[in-house]
Scaffold this motif. Sequence first.
Motif, PDB file in Angstrom:
ATOM      1  N   HIS A 119      -1.989   0.126  -3.412  1.00 59.92           N
ATOM      2  CA  HIS A 119      -1.697  -1.083  -2.646  1.00 59.92           C
ATOM      3  C   HIS A 119      -2.575  -2.114  -3.377  1.00 59.92           C
ATOM      4  O   HIS A 119      -3.681  -1.987  -3.665  1.00 59.92           O
ATOM      5  N   VAL A 157       8.682   3.940  -2.433  1.00 54.16           N
ATOM      6  CA  VAL A 157       8.341   2.422  -2.619  1.00 54.16           C
ATOM      7  C   VAL A 157       8.483   1.746  -1.163  1.00 54.16           C
ATOM      8  O   VAL A 157       8.265   0.356  -1.144  1.00 54.16           O
ATOM      9  N   SER A 160       8.618  -2.204   0.422  1.00 54.92           N
ATOM     10  CA  SER A 160       8.109  -3.442  -0.400  1.00 54.92           C
ATOM     11  C   SER A 160       9.320  -4.134  -1.116  1.00 54.92           C
ATOM     12  O   SER A 160      10.098  -3.674  -1.358  1.00 54.92           O
ATOM     13  N   TRP A 163       7.934  -4.555  -6.779  1.00 57.07           N
ATOM     14  CA  TRP A 163       7.276  -3.114  -7.330  1.00 57.07           C
ATOM     15  C   TRP A 163       7.763  -2.850  -8.629  1.00 57.07           C
ATOM     16  O   TRP A 163       8.968  -3.505  -8.957  1.00 57.07           O
ATOM     17  N   PRO A 255       2.195  -2.297  -7.721  1.00 61.93           N
ATOM     18  CA  PRO A 255       2.502  -2.598  -6.514  1.00 61.93           C
ATOM     19  C   PRO A 255       2.657  -4.311  -6.447  1.00 61.93           C
ATOM     20  O   PRO A 255       2.364  -4.907  -7.520  1.00 61.93           O
ATOM     21  N   GLU A 264       2.088  -3.747   0.724  1.00 60.38           N
ATOM     22  CA  GLU A 264       2.818  -2.824   0.799  1.00 60.38           C
ATOM     23  C   GLU A 264       2.271  -1.564  -0.126  1.00 60.38           C
ATOM     24  O   GLU A 264       1.600  -1.857  -1.313  1.00 60.38           O
ATOM     25  N   LEU A 266       2.597   1.827  -2.507  1.00 60.23           N
ATOM     26  CA  LEU A 266       3.503   2.612  -3.440  1.00 60.23           C
ATOM     27  C   LEU A 266       2.653   4.245  -3.474  1.00 60.23           C
ATOM     28  O   LEU A 266       1.719   4.125  -3.448  1.00 60.23           O
TER      29      LEU A 266
END
Length: 361
Positions: A119, A157, A160, A163, A255, A264, A266
């Motif tokens: 992140h 993911v 989020s 991304w 991200p 958030e 990944l």
Amino acid sequence: MAEHFKEVSRCLVCLAYLETPMYLKCGYVCCLRCLDSLQREPDGAGLLCPSCSVVSQKEDIRPGSQLGRLVAKIKELEPQLRAVLRMNPKIRKFQVDVTLDVDTANGYLVISEDLKSVHCGYSRQNRTPRAERFDYALCVLGSPGFSSGRHYWEVDVGTSKEWDVGVCRDSAHRQGPVLLSSEFGFWTVGLRTDLFQAGTMPVTVLSVSPRLHRVGVFLDRNFGTVSFYHVSDGSHIFTFTEIPAAETLRPFFAPGNPTTDGQEVLRICPTSPGRSLSPPALAQVAQSPCRHTHRDPHQPPQHWGRSPSDSQEEEEEEEEEEERATTAPLDSKDRSPAALTLTQPYTTPDPHVGSTGHKHV
């Protein structure tokens, strides 16, 4: 892709498949029966377009016979199209153990100790400057790289709102702003400003379920394709074709900016039990003359030979043919005029840097 065909075949008034399409003067199209629901002029003569308010008189309205035949065919083929484009569970036998390469990570990216999560933080990490590191774009590459064979991995993911994931050339540009386009060696899909997009030139806007939380990435160096799937329901998202075979490709992760997406994360999903084959072994399987004998590389060598019976060999050959059919190159050709610009505002998250720019996506 099936959702995309359905979307462009939909009446904007009733939201069902177009039936007896009719064009207004401005080009707006809806079903014949939906014309009565459109707003009329005060005298009741002309129809007002819901999108641009252009008035269409009776003589301006024309039938879309050719469009109607096309929509009817799409409606007829929708079940088959969905079946063909669904993710084949057999591709999971090509699942590989991908980790994040810290030496390529942008200075603001926070990498987990197990090298599986990333992140963007608010402050720069203490990392040694390297030529292979993304010095501006919030990106990181995965390891290993792939020059041949078939390889599959999944990325969570989460929730989020910003991304990008996919693959890129090992020699892709990493200094300064990065343009995520297949023309520049990046084959990615992502979410930006509530739009799912594929990194084509111009951008391809994708019709994807908003409940997408896990993306499956299937790289096939034999066919020269990389396909993306909605893992939860198995639906196809997008496929890039004609990927050059000359250079090694690396998994790619970007991200969101914490100023717009929070922090958030990944996450690279763990490999399925019994599917953690090493990339060299997978490449050997994909290129072996006995391609129907996909065996565990840790078994004794004699297991890589011919099948014990002709019937088993024929069955596995049929599976291979089915696999080829379900992973054949597929490509959405729609290019949305509304997605011609690829730049998104990007402000450096470190409040002490103070510089602004654009992150190309």
